[in-house]
Write a protein that holds these residues in place. Structure first.
Motif, mmCIF file in Angstrom:
data_model
loop_
_atom_site.group_PDB
_atom_site.id
_atom_site.type_symbol
_atom_site.label_atom_id
_atom_site.label_comp_id
_atom_site.label_asym_id
_atom_site.label_seq_id
_atom_site.Cartn_x
_atom_site.Cartn_y
_atom_site.Cartn_z
ATOM 1 N N THR A 37 12.072 -7.345 6.409
ATOM 2 C CA THR A 37 12.628 -6.743 7.588
ATOM 3 C C THR A 37 12.222 -5.361 7.953
ATOM 4 O O THR A 37 12.673 -4.657 7.128
ATOM 5 C CB THR A 37 13.992 -7.321 7.642
ATOM 6 N N MET A 38 11.829 -4.986 8.915
ATOM 7 C CA MET A 38 11.701 -3.486 9.356
ATOM 8 C C MET A 38 12.572 -3.265 10.570
ATOM 9 O O MET A 38 12.297 -4.251 11.574
ATOM 10 C CB MET A 38 10.130 -3.432 9.788
ATOM 11 N N PHE A 79 0.932 -1.330 0.131
ATOM 12 C CA PHE A 79 -0.074 -0.005 0.183
ATOM 13 C C PHE A 79 0.910 1.338 -0.019
ATOM 14 O O PHE A 79 2.172 1.215 0.355
ATOM 15 C CB PHE A 79 -1.097 -0.012 1.177
ATOM 16 N N ASP A 80 0.143 2.319 -0.369
ATOM 17 C CA ASP A 80 0.840 3.786 -0.273
ATOM 18 C C ASP A 80 -0.196 4.706 0.545
ATOM 19 O O ASP A 80 -1.135 4.583 0.543
ATOM 20 C CB ASP A 80 0.751 4.224 -1.744
ATOM 21 N N ASP A 81 0.716 5.511 1.268
ATOM 22 C CA ASP A 81 0.064 6.459 2.201
ATOM 23 C C ASP A 81 0.767 7.665 1.839
ATOM 24 O O ASP A 81 1.956 7.953 2.024
ATOM 25 C CB ASP A 81 0.174 5.903 3.452
ATOM 26 N N LEU A 99 6.984 1.178 13.009
ATOM 27 C CA LEU A 99 6.101 2.209 13.698
ATOM 28 C C LEU A 99 5.375 3.120 12.378
ATOM 29 O O LEU A 99 4.086 3.005 12.546
ATOM 30 C CB LEU A 99 6.658 3.441 14.518
ATOM 31 N N LYS A 100 5.723 3.225 11.292
ATOM 32 C CA LYS A 100 5.045 3.792 10.354
ATOM 33 C C LYS A 100 4.044 2.831 9.534
ATOM 34 O O LYS A 100 3.002 2.971 9.220
ATOM 35 C CB LYS A 100 5.991 4.230 9.176
ATOM 36 N N PHE A 101 4.535 1.392 9.677
ATOM 37 C CA PHE A 101 3.418 0.318 9.248
ATOM 38 C C PHE A 101 2.295 0.205 10.057
ATOM 39 O O PHE A 101 1.080 0.035 9.692
ATOM 40 C CB PHE A 101 4.226 -0.861 9.406
ATOM 41 N N VAL A 102 2.439 0.331 11.568
ATOM 42 C CA VAL A 102 1.282 0.037 12.418
ATOM 43 C C VAL A 102 0.298 1.598 12.558
ATOM 44 O O VAL A 102 -0.848 1.542 12.661
ATOM 45 C CB VAL A 102 1.702 -0.216 13.883
ATOM 46 N N ARG A 103 1.119 2.751 12.188
ATOM 47 C CA ARG A 103 0.396 4.045 12.410
ATOM 48 C C ARG A 103 -0.465 4.446 10.901
ATOM 49 O O ARG A 103 -1.240 5.151 11.115
ATOM 50 C CB ARG A 103 1.412 5.026 12.823
ATOM 51 N N SER A 104 0.099 4.073 9.922
ATOM 52 C CA SER A 104 -0.536 4.463 8.731
ATOM 53 C C SER A 104 -2.054 4.381 8.756
ATOM 54 O O SER A 104 -2.738 3.312 9.090
ATOM 55 C CB SER A 104 0.011 3.735 7.534
ATOM 56 N N HIS A 161 5.379 10.408 1.953
ATOM 57 C CA HIS A 161 4.631 9.437 1.087
ATOM 58 C C HIS A 161 5.515 8.120 1.743
ATOM 59 O O HIS A 161 6.851 7.999 1.603
ATOM 60 C CB HIS A 161 5.072 9.442 -0.271
ATOM 61 N N ILE A 162 4.797 7.103 2.169
ATOM 62 C CA ILE A 162 5.435 5.942 2.429
ATOM 63 C C ILE A 162 4.797 4.722 1.980
ATOM 64 O O ILE A 162 3.715 4.893 1.341
ATOM 65 C CB ILE A 162 5.086 5.516 4.278
ATOM 66 N N HIS A 163 5.639 3.783 1.317
ATOM 67 C CA HIS A 163 5.135 2.832 0.416
ATOM 68 C C HIS A 163 5.612 1.203 1.165
ATOM 69 O O HIS A 163 6.641 1.334 1.834
ATOM 70 C CB HIS A 163 5.739 2.808 -0.877
ATOM 71 N N PHE A 164 4.814 0.433 0.961
ATOM 72 C CA PHE A 164 5.048 -0.899 1.723
ATOM 73 C C PHE A 164 4.786 -1.782 0.457
ATOM 74 O O PHE A 164 3.621 -1.866 0.045
ATOM 75 C CB PHE A 164 4.288 -1.300 2.905
#
Length: 359
Positions: free
Chosen positions: A222-223, A191-193, A229-234, A213-216
């Motif tokens: 591995t994080m 996803f993109d945020d 933190l960005k993964f759980v807060r988006s 802009h964050i992208h996964f």
């Protein structure tokens, strides 16, 4: 068996000798991870705990507080950053919003764990508080007062007595994952945020400067702490991952990944890591679990050969909540409100979840 008493069943923490806390470092670390969804310990360091275990049985043989065979712990992650943009002035908002609200229920009889995530936009109406549940921590006061206040509210919403609480802030979350050397996450959907907030830029005059802009990518990766933190807060991702419910599921996924990494490292053979984890616990975790309760949690896990973990998110799928916006009733905010008009249906759902659905 159903809960019959929603009174105050919490035990008051007491101050312990410093040497006893040092002896109990392994129990503290193990219990911290246990609080965040623990499976059976796959390693043994009982010799290290022997002095604490023997002494505790003689001096303080009390057991974990429980009701109808279950111990319930409220887990909160709090945004208490100090770098809120000063340009926001009085509109900066609270630095103590709870981004994560999880009820962890541990079954004494069946040795099971149930995790129930509550959405941050859940509207609660009581005689002492009216608003979104994620703002209750700040409303109730800082530190233990806020946690006790939220525990009272969550107990009323779910019909479950809250015996203990644990609060961790974002910095502690990042540090703990970095100390573990990062965690492996299997991202279900990429996803993109484009609206992830930049700390300290919340009220930049140019709105484009407020976000990054964050992208996964989809798949195993591995994080480090900052990435996790960005993964759980988006909250503003495009597509299905943009919902608060998807975020709650990502939070549960990260907790399980941290648990797996912790136990895979044989962490207690590396005392530098133990020391750093303990310091993070001391600096960034607030809990009313005393040293004896933490040790009991350790032994609770040791007694279980397997611990089934059930993870649920209170969302619209159960037919219990509805998304709504009412200028008068909800102060114009977008909220999740109980369809029944009260939380009776939610309480029935929680009862079934804890006692009647395979536990």
């Amino acid at each position: 068996m159903q809960y019959i008493d929603l009174g105050n069943t919490k035990k008051q923490p007491t101050n312990k000798k410093k040497w006893l806390k040092l002896l109990a470092i392994p129990a503290l670390i193990a219990a911290t991870v246990l609080i965040l969804v623990i499976s059976p310990l796959s390693f043994s360091f009982s010799d290290l705990l022997a002095p604490v275990s023997v002494f505790s049985q003689v001096v303080n043989p009390k057991q974990l507080s429980s009701t109808d065979g279950r111990t319930n712990i409220l887990l909160l992650a709090v945004d208490d950053r100090e770098e809120i943009d000063p340009r926001c002035g009085d509109d900066a908002g609270s630095g103590s919003l709870t981004d994560t609200i999880i009820l962890a229920s541990l079954g004494k009889k069946d040795k099971d764990i149930v995790l129930l995530s509550l959405p941050r936009d859940l509207w609660v109406e009581t005689g002492y508080y009216s608003g979104k549940i994620n703002a209750a921590y700040a409303y109730g006061g800082s530190s233990s007062n806020g946690a006790e206040f939220v525990s009272r509210i969550v107990g009323g919403v779910t019909g479950v007595p809250i015996h203990y609480y644990a609060v961790v802030n974002f910095l502690g979350f990042e540090q703990a994952i970095d100390i573990l050397g990062g965690i492996e996450i299997d991202v279900e959907r990429g996803f993109d945020d484009y609206r992830y907030p930049i700390p300290g830029q919340e009220c930049a005059e140019n709105e484009e400067e407020r976000w990054e802009h964050i992208h996964f990518d989809e798949g195993l990766q591995t994080m480090d702490g900052a990435r996790a933190l960005k993964f759980v807060r988006s909250r503003h991702a495009e597509g299905p991952e943009g919902s608060d419910f998807a975020r709650s599921r990502r939070q549960q996924k990260v907790l399980l990944a941290a648990k797996r990494k912790f136990f895979s490292l044989s962490a207690f053979s590396d005392w530098a890591r133990v020391k750093n984890l303990y310091q993070t616990f001391e600096d960034h975790v607030r809990t009313d679990l005393g040293i004896w309760e933490l040790e009991r949690l350790y032994h609770w896990a040791r007694e279980a050969e397997t611990i089934p973990i059930k993870m649920e998110v209170l969302d619209g799928a159960q037919g219990l909540l509805v998304a709504t916006q009412d200028e008068n009733k909800y102060k114009g905010a977008w909220v999740l409100a109980p369809i029944a008009g009260d939380y009776s249906q939610v309480r029935n759902y929680v009862q079934t979840l804890l006692f009647e659905s395979g536990n």
